[in-house]
Design a protein around this motif. Structure first.
Motif, PDB file in Angstrom:
ATOM      1  N   GLY A  68       0.803  -1.206   0.000  1.00 42.87           N
ATOM      2  CA  GLY A  68       0.000   0.000   0.000  1.00 42.87           C
ATOM      3  C   GLY A  68       0.842   1.264   0.000  1.00 42.87           C
ATOM      4  N   GLU A  69       0.472   2.200  -0.834  1.00 43.84           N
ATOM      5  CA  GLU A  69       1.128   3.512  -0.897  1.00 43.84           C
ATOM      6  C   GLU A  69       0.041   4.584  -0.964  1.00 43.84           C
ATOM      7  OE1 GLU A  69       3.700   3.259  -4.310  1.00 43.84           O
ATOM      8  OE2 GLU A  69       5.272   2.211  -3.189  1.00 43.84           O
ATOM      9  N   GLY A  70      -0.693   4.711   0.141  1.00 46.12           N
ATOM     10  CA  GLY A  70      -1.791   5.670   0.170  1.00 46.12           C
ATOM     11  C   GLY A  70      -2.987   5.164  -0.600  1.00 46.12           C
ATOM     12  N   SER A  71      -3.380   5.867  -1.633  1.00 39.20           N
ATOM     13  CA  SER A  71      -4.572   5.504  -2.403  1.00 39.20           C
ATOM     14  C   SER A  71      -4.292   4.488  -3.488  1.00 39.20           C
ATOM     15  CB  SER A  71      -5.183   6.760  -3.038  1.00 39.20           C
ATOM     16  OG  SER A  71      -4.248   7.381  -3.912  1.00 39.20           O
ATOM     17  N   THR A  72      -3.036   4.044  -3.596  1.00 35.96           N
ATOM     18  CA  THR A  72      -2.693   3.035  -4.588  1.00 35.96           C
ATOM     19  C   THR A  72      -1.852   1.936  -3.933  1.00 35.96           C
ATOM     20  OG1 THR A  72      -0.648   4.150  -5.280  1.00 35.96           O
ATOM     21  CG2 THR A  72      -2.681   4.722  -6.475  1.00 35.96           C
ATOM     22  N   ARG A  79       1.426  -0.759  -4.926  1.00 33.61           N
ATOM     23  CA  ARG A  79       2.483  -1.070  -5.876  1.00 33.61           C
ATOM     24  C   ARG A  79       2.444  -2.565  -6.162  1.00 33.61           C
ATOM     25  NH1 ARG A  79       6.353   0.470  -3.052  1.00 33.61           N
ATOM     26  NH2 ARG A  79       7.339  -1.523  -2.448  1.00 33.61           N
ATOM     27  N   PRO A  92      -7.597   3.379   1.238  1.00 31.78           N
ATOM     28  CA  PRO A  92      -6.161   3.688   1.272  1.00 31.78           C
ATOM     29  C   PRO A  92      -5.416   2.848   2.305  1.00 31.78           C
ATOM     30  CG  PRO A  92      -7.463   5.707   1.229  1.00 31.78           C
ATOM     31  CD  PRO A  92      -8.423   4.577   1.459  1.00 31.78           C
ATOM     32  N   ALA A  93      -4.157   2.548   2.005  1.00 34.13           N
ATOM     33  CA  ALA A  93      -3.306   1.773   2.912  1.00 34.13           C
ATOM     34  C   ALA A  93      -1.879   2.258   2.740  1.00 34.13           C
ATOM     35  CB  ALA A  93      -3.410   0.283   2.607  1.00 34.13           C
ATOM     36  N   ASP A  94      -1.200   2.516   3.852  1.00 29.31           N
ATOM     37  CA  ASP A  94       0.175   3.012   3.808  1.00 29.31           C
ATOM     38  C   ASP A  94       1.134   1.982   4.373  1.00 29.31           C
ATOM     39  OD1 ASP A  94       0.044   5.650   2.679  1.00 29.31           O
ATOM     40  OD2 ASP A  94      -1.018   6.274   4.480  1.00 29.31           O
ATOM     41  N   ASP A 125       1.393  -1.131   4.046  1.00 30.87           N
ATOM     42  CA  ASP A 125       0.931  -2.492   4.288  1.00 30.87           C
ATOM     43  C   ASP A 125       1.293  -3.388   3.107  1.00 30.87           C
ATOM     44  OD1 ASP A 125      -0.184  -1.944   6.753  1.00 30.87           O
ATOM     45  OD2 ASP A 125      -2.140  -1.411   5.907  1.00 30.87           O
ATOM     46  N   THR A 145     -11.121  -0.017  -8.934  1.00 32.16           N
ATOM     47  CA  THR A 145     -10.309  -0.083  -7.726  1.00 32.16           C
ATOM     48  C   THR A 145     -10.171  -1.519  -7.237  1.00 32.16           C
ATOM     49  OG1 THR A 145     -12.255   0.296  -6.321  1.00 32.16           O
ATOM     50  CG2 THR A 145     -10.987   2.238  -6.995  1.00 32.16           C
TER      51      THR A 145
END
Length: 352
Positions: free
Chosen positions: A247-251, A253, A264-266, A268, A340
């Protein structure tokens, strides 16, 4: 309309062989819930407990505000106001259609039984079929008569145990639609046990996915399909594309590049879940290391399923395209993502 509440249902057929493991399920009155799961997960056992054919080890079943199964309570099946539509109809072969439908109307006058039988046959689309014998009916007609028999006593709940299994594919959709319409017309609450994902998604108001004796997720068909509770549910309910991602915020990788996330996930790391129809084949990118390769093409008429090898992904990635696809195994392609995805973080040992 009668609500069904199942709480903490536990049942074992032998010591150490627990089939139901604290199963909880609520079906609002007038709704049809599809109970979906792999063989051996406890679907039919749950149905038999609700019907009164089995006593559970623990838990309660409440129907229309009345406890029918619980500590010190076990109402016999005939006192539960539950109709049952078994597999393959199970009509009495020596009774006419009319007498099959009227079988549960023992406390009504002859005129009332006749009138109710005619109403039920009309409801399931078989007016005038009363004098016929079961062997004179097709499989789909027998299932309709079985439903009419279940609905005739005006039950609080109708249980349908994989009732369409014996029908060929051409009949299944039509009979399912007729069953759904009849349940809606009478306002009956229904529980449909099935192993067919498409049947559950297309027929029910609610879908309960059962895993190892518990409900892993329960929601509307759209919720369960688009926002699965975990990767296992995603893979079981329809086709799923499971990608490692971070997770990189709203996207997130991923090997397909950045994928928009519904939540959103940061930071994770976990599994990104997409559906095959969210992917589209594009021209191969100029960077050879990012190219995917077509492994297989399966044409189904209305759509085509393309299996693609993607660098960095262990399993084949499934792409569902509308109509025919001008691609062959070995062709290099790119993949674009629409919509999404959901990201399911890796669980810790404690969470497992």
């Amino acid at each position: 309309m009668s609500d069904l509440h199942i709480t903490g249902l536990t049942h074992s057929y032998a010591p150490g062989a627990r089939i139901l493991d604290g199963l909880d399920l609520t079906v609002p009155g007038g709704r049809l819930a599809a109970v979906l799961g792999p063989s051996g997960c406890g679907k039919t056992t749950m149905l038999r407990v609700v019907a009164g054919f089995l006593r559970p080890d623990a838990g309660t079943v409440e129907l229309d505000g009345r406890t029918v199964t619980g500590p010190g309570v076990h109402l016999p099946p005939e006192r539960r106001r539950i109709g049952i539509v078994p597999q393959e109809g199970a009509l009495f072969p020596h009774l006419s259609v009319a007498r099959n439908v009227a079988f549960g109307l023992t406390h009504r006058t002859r005129a009332e039984r006749s009138r109710r039988t005619e109403e039920m046959l009309e409801l399931v689309g078989l007016p005038g079929y009363g004098p016929r014998m079961p062997h004179e009916l097709s499989g789909g007609q027998q299932q309709r008569v079985s439903l009419a028999r279940a609905l005739a006593p005006a039950p609080a709940l109708v249980l349908l145990d994989e009732p369409f299994n014996a029908l060929d594919s051409a009949l299944r959709a039509g009979v399912r639609a007729d069953v759904r319409a009849a349940l809606r017309a009478t306002g009956a609450t229904g529980v449909l046990v099935t192993h067919d994902q498409q049947e559950a998604l297309s027929t029910a108001d609610l879908v309960a996915v059962v895993r190892s004796g518990r409900v892993a997720q329960c929601g509307t068909p759209q919720e369960v399909y688009r926002r699965p509770a975990d990767p296992w549910v995603a893979g079981f309910v329809g086709g799923a594309v499971l990608l490692p991602g971070t997770g990189e915020g709203s996207t997130a990788r991923t090997a397909l590049g950045p994928v928009p996330l519904e939540v959103p996930a940061d930071g994770d790391g976990g599994t990104v879940v997409l559906r095959p129809e969210q992917l589209a084949l594009t021209a191969p990118p100029s960077d050879d290391t990012a190219r995917a390769t077509v492994a297989d093409v399966s044409f189904h008429g209305a759509d085509t399923l393309v299996s693609v090898l993607v660098p960095g992904v262990d399993a084949l990635v499934q792409v569902r395209a509308t109509g025919p696809v001008d691609r062959r195994p070995g062709d290099p392609v790119g993949i674009a993502v629409t919509g999404t995805a959901t990201l399911h973080p890796h669980r810790t040992a404690r969470e497992r």
